[in-house]
Structure formats: structure tokens, C-alpha cells
Design a protein around this motif. Structure first.
Motif, short mmCIF file in Angstrom:
data_model
loop_
_atom_site.label_atom_id
_atom_site.label_comp_id
_atom_site.label_asym_id
_atom_site.label_seq_id
_atom_site.Cartn_x
_atom_site.Cartn_y
_atom_site.Cartn_z
N ALA A 1 3.51 1.88 -6.49
CA ALA A 1 3.75 3.28 -6.83
C ALA A 1 5.19 3.55 -7.24
O ALA A 1 5.45 4.25 -8.23
CB ALA A 1 3.37 4.18 -5.65
N SER A 2 6.15 3.02 -6.49
CA SER A 2 7.56 3.28 -6.82
C SER A 2 7.95 2.66 -8.15
O SER A 2 8.69 3.26 -8.94
CB SER A 2 8.47 2.77 -5.70
OG SER A 2 8.26 1.38 -5.46
N VAL B 1 4.67 2.77 2.12
CA VAL B 1 5.98 2.75 1.47
C VAL B 1 6.96 3.63 2.24
O VAL B 1 6.73 4.83 2.43
CB VAL B 1 5.88 3.23 0.01
CG1 VAL B 1 7.27 3.29 -0.64
CG2 VAL B 1 4.98 2.29 -0.79
N ASP C 1 0.84 -1.19 0.00
CA ASP C 1 0.00 0.00 0.00
C ASP C 1 0.88 1.24 0.00
O ASP C 1 1.86 1.32 0.75
CB ASP C 1 -0.91 0.02 1.22
CG ASP C 1 -1.96 -1.09 1.20
OD1 ASP C 1 -2.20 -1.63 0.10
OD2 ASP C 1 -2.50 -1.42 2.27
N SER C 2 0.49 2.24 -0.78
CA SER C 2 1.32 3.43 -0.92
C SER C 2 1.52 4.16 0.40
O SER C 2 2.58 4.76 0.63
CB SER C 2 0.71 4.38 -1.96
OG SER C 2 0.76 3.78 -3.25
N TRP D 1 11.27 3.14 -1.26
CA TRP D 1 11.10 3.98 -2.46
C TRP D 1 12.45 4.22 -3.13
O TRP D 1 12.60 4.04 -4.34
CB TRP D 1 10.44 5.30 -2.06
CG TRP D 1 10.30 6.25 -3.22
CD1 TRP D 1 11.23 7.11 -3.70
CD2 TRP D 1 9.15 6.39 -4.07
NE1 TRP D 1 10.74 7.81 -4.79
CE2 TRP D 1 9.47 7.39 -5.03
CE3 TRP D 1 7.89 5.81 -4.08
CZ2 TRP D 1 8.56 7.79 -6.02
CZ3 TRP D 1 6.99 6.21 -5.06
CH2 TRP D 1 7.31 7.18 -6.02
N ARG E 1 -0.83 -0.81 -6.01
CA ARG E 1 0.11 -1.06 -4.91
C ARG E 1 1.57 -1.17 -5.38
O ARG E 1 2.38 -1.86 -4.81
CB ARG E 1 -0.28 -2.31 -4.13
CG ARG E 1 -1.69 -2.29 -3.55
CD ARG E 1 -2.05 -3.58 -2.81
NE ARG E 1 -1.30 -3.69 -1.57
CZ ARG E 1 -0.41 -4.63 -1.31
NH1 ARG E 1 -0.14 -5.56 -2.22
NH2 ARG E 1 0.23 -4.68 -0.14
#
Length: 259
Positions: A162-163, A111, A107-108, A116, A160
Motif C-alpha cells: 500500500a505505501s 503497516v 498486509d495493510s 509508512w 500488500r
């Protein structure tokens, strides 16, 4: 029956006499790309984690190609610059394939900065530094091919990841920026965007019956891609057949994006 003239015409996909650097070639897409380039005639330098590329090295050697393994942690940018300079200084590198990459599913809101930065350090910063190190002598010679491995998530946001999505969007940006700058100097910079492939990165998706079914229902080919599906596109973009292809992101996805 093949005529003598036809037999003497070189294939536009022939890579004999060329040397390629491939990162993350120990398994999956990287291994398939390395073997595809070797079958097309290229000699190989494999950059990646210590001990991870022995099998690929042996398979390339069995194909009769010269092959060298160089240990490298691509998240260590000082090491990337040092190793790339050593390799580029000792042997002419005609082709660079930036395949190494990682993904972190969570989940962002969870993170961490460490997570990241680790993804971005490998998927983006390492790619740029390698392009820079090997692109410099390519531009000086007036010839070279760079192939970056992007993703469907270069165009979409995913779930899920994002990076990973951010880094792969940026890979396409780097690809186009360098193509604009280095195209006039004889260096083509392109990318491959694999679709949903059977790799370690998709293990969690394939193990989830609902996600796997929803993915397959959208792929016109009706199957997950195999690593071998990427080898041909990589050979094409690395070969004289792609001399007028520059700044392109070649999607290899069984038709996913068409839906």
C-alpha cells in the motif's frame, strides 16, 4: 557508406557536455541508468547510501566520464536540501534522475506509521525535494531534464504494498504538476514506469512459483525485464530527442499494460 554531412550531424541522443545527477545508482535500475547516460556522453554525480556506489563510480570512470559520488540518506530531508544545494551550487546539473526508492511488503492492517512514513519519505518527499532543489537553477537557466522513476503500481494497487503504491501514484502526480509549471521555462519533467524487473524489489515475487508464473503469463515479451532495459528510455528522456516530451509516463514493461 556514411556521407560527410551525415557524419557531422550530431545525434539527438548525444549527452556530451551535460551533467546528470542519479540517485540510488549503486545497483539495479539506478546503476543501469547511470551507465547508459555515461555511454551517451554525460558526466555523473551519484547520490546515495555511503559505500553503495563504488562499483558504479568505477564503471563510469572506465567509460571516460567525469564522476563524483556524494553520500546521502534520502530519508533525511534536511540532508537532502543541504546536499542538493551544495551540489547545484558547485556544478551545473542538466539532468536529474530520481531513481532511489524502497518497498515494504506486508498486509495493510499491519503497516506501522514508521514503515509508512519511511517509504513515503524516500519515494515521494525525497523526490519532490530533489526536483525542487535542482529544478530551481534549471528553470533560471531555461534548460533541464528531470526523469522520475515511477512504477506499474503508479496505475495499479498491487498486493500488500500500500505505501509503495501510494508513493508511486504520487510520483506521477508530481511529474505532471512540475511539467505543467516548468515546461514553459524550458524544463521537461517525465517519468519511467518500469514493469516487472529483475531487481532486489522483486526477489520475493520471483521466488514464489505461482506469482512468478502468473506474472510471466501476462507479459507478451515472455520474460522479466532487465535493468539494462531501462537505460535506453532514460537516455531518451534526458536527451534533446525528448525536447517536446513533457509530463509523460513512459511504461517499459514488455507489454504488461497492453494485456
Amino acid at each position: 557508406m556514411t556521407s560527410p554531412a551525415t557524419a557531422e550531424t550530431p545525434s539527438p541522443f548525444d549527452l556530451h557536455g551535460r551533467r546528470a545527477v542519479v540517485t540510488g545508482a549503486g545497483r539495479g535500475l539506478g546503476q543501469a541508468i547511470a551507465l547508459g547516460l555515461a555511454r551517451a556522453g554525460a558526466d555523473l554525480i551519484l547520490l546515495g547510501r555511503p559505500g553503495a556506489q563504488t562499483s558504479t563510480r568505477d564503471q563510469v570512470a572506465e567509460l571516460g566520464r567525469d564522476v563524483r559520488v556524494v553520500d546521502l540518506d534520502i530519508s533525511d530531508h534536511d540532508a537532502v536540501e543541504r546536499v542538493a544545494a551544495e551540489v547545484a551550487g558547485s556544478r551545473q546539473v542538466d539532468i536529474l534522475v530520481n531513481n532511489a526508492g524502497i518497498i515494504d511488503r506486508q498486509d495493510s492492517v499491519q503497516v506501522s506509521r514508521k514503515s509508512w512514513n519511511h517509504v513515503v519519505d524516500i519515494n515521494l518527499n525525497g523526490v519532490f525535494l530533489l526536483c525542487q532543489a535542482f529544478g530551481r537553477p534549471m528553470t533560471e537557466r531555461g534548460y533541464g531534464k528531470i526523469v522520475n522513476v515511477a512504477s506499474l503500481l503508479s496505475f495499479q494497487g498491487g498486493i500488500r504494498v500500500a505505501s509503495y503504491a501510494a508513493s508511486k501514484h504520487a510520483v506521477t502526480g508530481i511529474t505532471k504538476a512540475l511539467a505543467n509549471e516548468w515546461g514553459p521555462l524550458g524544463v521537461q519533467v517525465n517519468a519511467i514506469a518500469p514493469g516487472y524487473m529483475v531487481t532486489d524489489n522483486t526477489t520475493a515475487l520471483r521466488a514464489d512459483p505461482d506469482r512468478s508464473r502468473s506474472i510471466l503469463e501476462r507479459i507478451p515479451a515472455g520474460r522479466w525485464g532487465n535493468a539494462s532495459d531501462i537505460a535506453g528510455p532514460a537516455v531518451f528522456l534526458s536527451s534533446p530527442a525528448a525536447d517536446y516530451v513533457n509530463g509523460h509516463v513512459l511504461v517499459v514493461d514488455g507489454g504488461w499494460m497492453a494485456r
